[in-house]
Design a protein around this motif. Structure first.
Motif, PDB file in Angstrom:
ATOM      1  N   GLY A  44      48.916  21.524  39.268  1.00  0.00           N
ATOM      2  CA  GLY A  44      49.261  22.246  38.049  1.00  0.00           C
ATOM      3  C   GLY A  44      48.073  22.864  37.338  1.00  0.00           C
ATOM      4  N   GLU A  45      46.852  22.462  37.719  1.00  0.00           N
ATOM      5  CA  GLU A  45      45.645  23.002  37.100  1.00  0.00           C
ATOM      6  C   GLU A  45      44.912  23.960  38.023  1.00  0.00           C
ATOM      7  OE1 GLU A  45      43.126  19.898  35.667  1.00  0.00           O
ATOM      8  OE2 GLU A  45      44.744  18.850  34.624  1.00  0.00           O
ATOM      9  N   THR A  46      45.574  24.382  39.098  1.00  0.00           N
ATOM     10  CA  THR A  46      44.924  25.191  40.130  1.00  0.00           C
ATOM     11  C   THR A  46      45.669  26.489  40.378  1.00  0.00           C
ATOM     12  OG1 THR A  46      44.131  23.180  41.229  1.00  0.00           O
ATOM     13  CG2 THR A  46      44.150  25.201  42.529  1.00  0.00           C
ATOM     14  N   VAL A  47      44.919  27.577  40.559  1.00  0.00           N
ATOM     15  CA  VAL A  47      45.499  28.858  40.953  1.00  0.00           C
ATOM     16  C   VAL A  47      44.709  29.386  42.146  1.00  0.00           C
ATOM     17  CG1 VAL A  47      46.342  29.453  38.655  1.00  0.00           C
ATOM     18  CG2 VAL A  47      44.037  30.126  39.342  1.00  0.00           C
ATOM     19  N   PRO A  48      45.349  30.098  43.071  1.00  0.00           N
ATOM     20  CA  PRO A  48      44.628  30.646  44.214  1.00  0.00           C
ATOM     21  C   PRO A  48      43.742  31.811  43.809  1.00  0.00           C
ATOM     22  CG  PRO A  48      46.901  31.391  44.233  1.00  0.00           C
ATOM     23  CD  PRO A  48      46.786  30.374  43.133  1.00  0.00           C
ATOM     24  N   VAL A  49      42.664  32.022  44.534  1.00  0.00           N
ATOM     25  CA  VAL A  49      41.752  33.112  44.218  1.00  0.00           C
ATOM     26  C   VAL A  49      42.453  34.462  44.325  1.00  0.00           C
ATOM     27  CG1 VAL A  49      40.840  33.442  46.557  1.00  0.00           C
ATOM     28  CG2 VAL A  49      39.376  33.896  44.554  1.00  0.00           C
ATOM     29  N   SER A  50      43.512  34.544  45.109  1.00  0.00           N
ATOM     30  CA  SER A  50      44.270  35.793  45.214  1.00  0.00           C
ATOM     31  C   SER A  50      44.882  36.177  43.863  1.00  0.00           C
ATOM     32  CB  SER A  50      45.373  35.661  46.268  1.00  0.00           C
ATOM     33  OG  SER A  50      46.252  34.606  45.955  1.00  0.00           O
ATOM     34  N   ARG A  51      45.268  35.177  43.049  1.00  0.00           N
ATOM     35  CA  ARG A  51      45.808  35.466  41.730  1.00  0.00           C
ATOM     36  C   ARG A  51      44.712  36.019  40.817  1.00  0.00           C
ATOM     37  NH1 ARG A  51      49.057  37.804  38.537  1.00  0.00           N
ATOM     38  NH2 ARG A  51      49.525  36.751  36.545  1.00  0.00           N
ATOM     39  N   LEU A  52      43.510  35.502  40.940  1.00  0.00           N
ATOM     40  CA  LEU A  52      42.388  36.033  40.188  1.00  0.00           C
ATOM     41  C   LEU A  52      42.173  37.504  40.536  1.00  0.00           C
ATOM     42  CD1 LEU A  52      39.810  35.936  38.459  1.00  0.00           C
ATOM     43  CD2 LEU A  52      38.643  34.952  40.434  1.00  0.00           C
ATOM     44  N   GLU A  53      42.243  37.830  41.810  1.00  0.00           N
ATOM     45  CA  GLU A  53      42.084  39.224  42.247  1.00  0.00           C
ATOM     46  C   GLU A  53      43.119  40.114  41.576  1.00  0.00           C
ATOM     47  OE1 GLU A  53      42.429  38.852  46.447  1.00  0.00           O
ATOM     48  OE2 GLU A  53      40.328  38.342  46.749  1.00  0.00           O
ATOM     49  N   GLU A  54      44.349  39.653  41.539  1.00  0.00           N
ATOM     50  CA  GLU A  54      45.411  40.448  40.919  1.00  0.00           C
ATOM     51  C   GLU A  54      45.137  40.673  39.443  1.00  0.00           C
ATOM     52  OE1 GLU A  54      48.876  38.174  41.620  1.00  0.00           O
ATOM     53  OE2 GLU A  54      49.006  38.642  43.753  1.00  0.00           O
ATOM     54  N   LEU A  55      44.735  39.618  38.742  1.00  0.00           N
ATOM     55  CA  LEU A  55      44.471  39.729  37.313  1.00  0.00           C
ATOM     56  C   LEU A  55      43.302  40.672  37.024  1.00  0.00           C
ATOM     57  CD1 LEU A  55      44.908  35.989  36.324  1.00  0.00           C
ATOM     58  CD2 LEU A  55      46.323  37.893  35.522  1.00  0.00           C
ATOM     59  N   GLN A  56      42.269  40.585  37.822  1.00  0.00           N
ATOM     60  CA  GLN A  56      41.085  41.413  37.569  1.00  0.00           C
ATOM     61  C   GLN A  56      41.284  42.856  38.008  1.00  0.00           C
ATOM     62  OE1 GLN A  56      37.696  39.057  39.107  1.00  0.00           O
ATOM     63  NE2 GLN A  56      37.296  38.605  36.961  1.00  0.00           N
ATOM     64  N   LYS A  57      42.302  43.090  38.784  1.00  0.00           N
ATOM     65  CA  LYS A  57      42.658  44.464  39.142  1.00  0.00           C
ATOM     66  C   LYS A  57      43.692  45.033  38.168  1.00  0.00           C
ATOM     67  CE  LYS A  57      41.663  43.978  44.056  1.00  0.00           C
ATOM     68  NZ  LYS A  57      42.237  43.845  45.427  1.00  0.00           N
TER      69      LYS A  57
END
Length: 242
Positions: free
Chosen positions: A226-239
């Motif tokens: 519950g405290e973890t997100v994949p780096v792919s989600r970070l990519e989406e947010l920063q794009k």
């Protein structure tokens, strides 16, 4: 009392180094022990790089602790080839678009990422560009190789500088100067195994490293799902794909 007395004699009980040894021999023995150690704790302070760290790491690639630099601070857990990083808001907001194309974004999108991921660990493979700057300080082999300014055997001039105490332990002090570059002062355990307990590097990139907890197990507990997100989600947010 024993520690104080031990500093004044040629050899402490059970010690593998002593004041009777040549400086080069002390360096060779402590370098070997550092290389062979399965794990250690690193506490680093660098005014020049505006970086501090408190990390436990081993030769298998596991690493756990906290790093702080001019961009912010973050907690890190690395298990061989998988990494979890939890940055603070300041870290996110200061990140430039410099990740080699894998993660990009404006200051606004980075701020959005901070808002969406506050308190979360970003998880992904150690090979991902986002984690590269973190993993520099989690590399036991690289850190061990740089303990003495250069790897052993490369024209190092070693000079004994007497004795001292580091974290309550008696040490032998040796100055190590490479043929080119800045000198380091190494504090070698005078009791038991001759581990390097402290390293002070001079020059423009001066820093201090404290080494301890040799051979202890690196914590391998990973963050809750519950405290973890994949780096792919970070990519989406920063794009900007919110």
């Amino acid at each position: 009392m024993y520690a104080a007395l031990c500093l004044t004699v040629a050899a402490c009980g059970g010690a593998e180094v002593s004041e009777d040894l040549a400086a080069g021999e002390i360096v060779e023995r402590t370098q070997q022990k550092a290389w062979l150690a399965r794990s250690f704790r690193l506490r680093l302070e660098s005014e020049a790089e505006k970086t501090s760290a408190d990390l436990m790491m081993d030769m298998s690639g596991n690493c756990s602790g906290k790093i702080t630099n001019s961009d912010g601070s973050f907690e890190v857990v690395k298990l061989i080839d998988q990494v979890w990083v939890r940055p603070d808001d300041a870290f996110w907001e200061k990140q430039p678009d410099s990740s080699g194309g894998e993660v990009s974004g404006s200051a606004a999108s980075n701020t959005a990422a901070a808002a969406a991921l506050r308190g979360k660990y970003v998880h992904g493979p150690a090979s991902h560009a986002f984690f590269k700057s973190v993993l520099v300080l989690c590399d036991k082999r690289q850190l061990t190789g740089s303990v003495f300014a250069e790897p052993a055997g490369r024209n190092l001039t070693s000079t004994k500088k007497g004795t001292a105490v580091v974290d309550g332990q008696p040490v032998l002090v040796v100055s190590v100067e490479p043929e080119e570059g800045d000198a380091s002062t190494v504090y070698v355990a005078a009791e038991g195994k001759p581990y390097p307990l402290k390293v002070e590097k001079g020059g423009e990139k001066a820093e201090t490293r404290l080494l301890s907890d040799f051979e202890l197990t690196v914590p391998k507990k990973t963050p809750p799902e519950g405290e973890t997100v994949p780096v792919s989600r970070l990519e989406e947010l920063q794009k900007g794909a919110l």
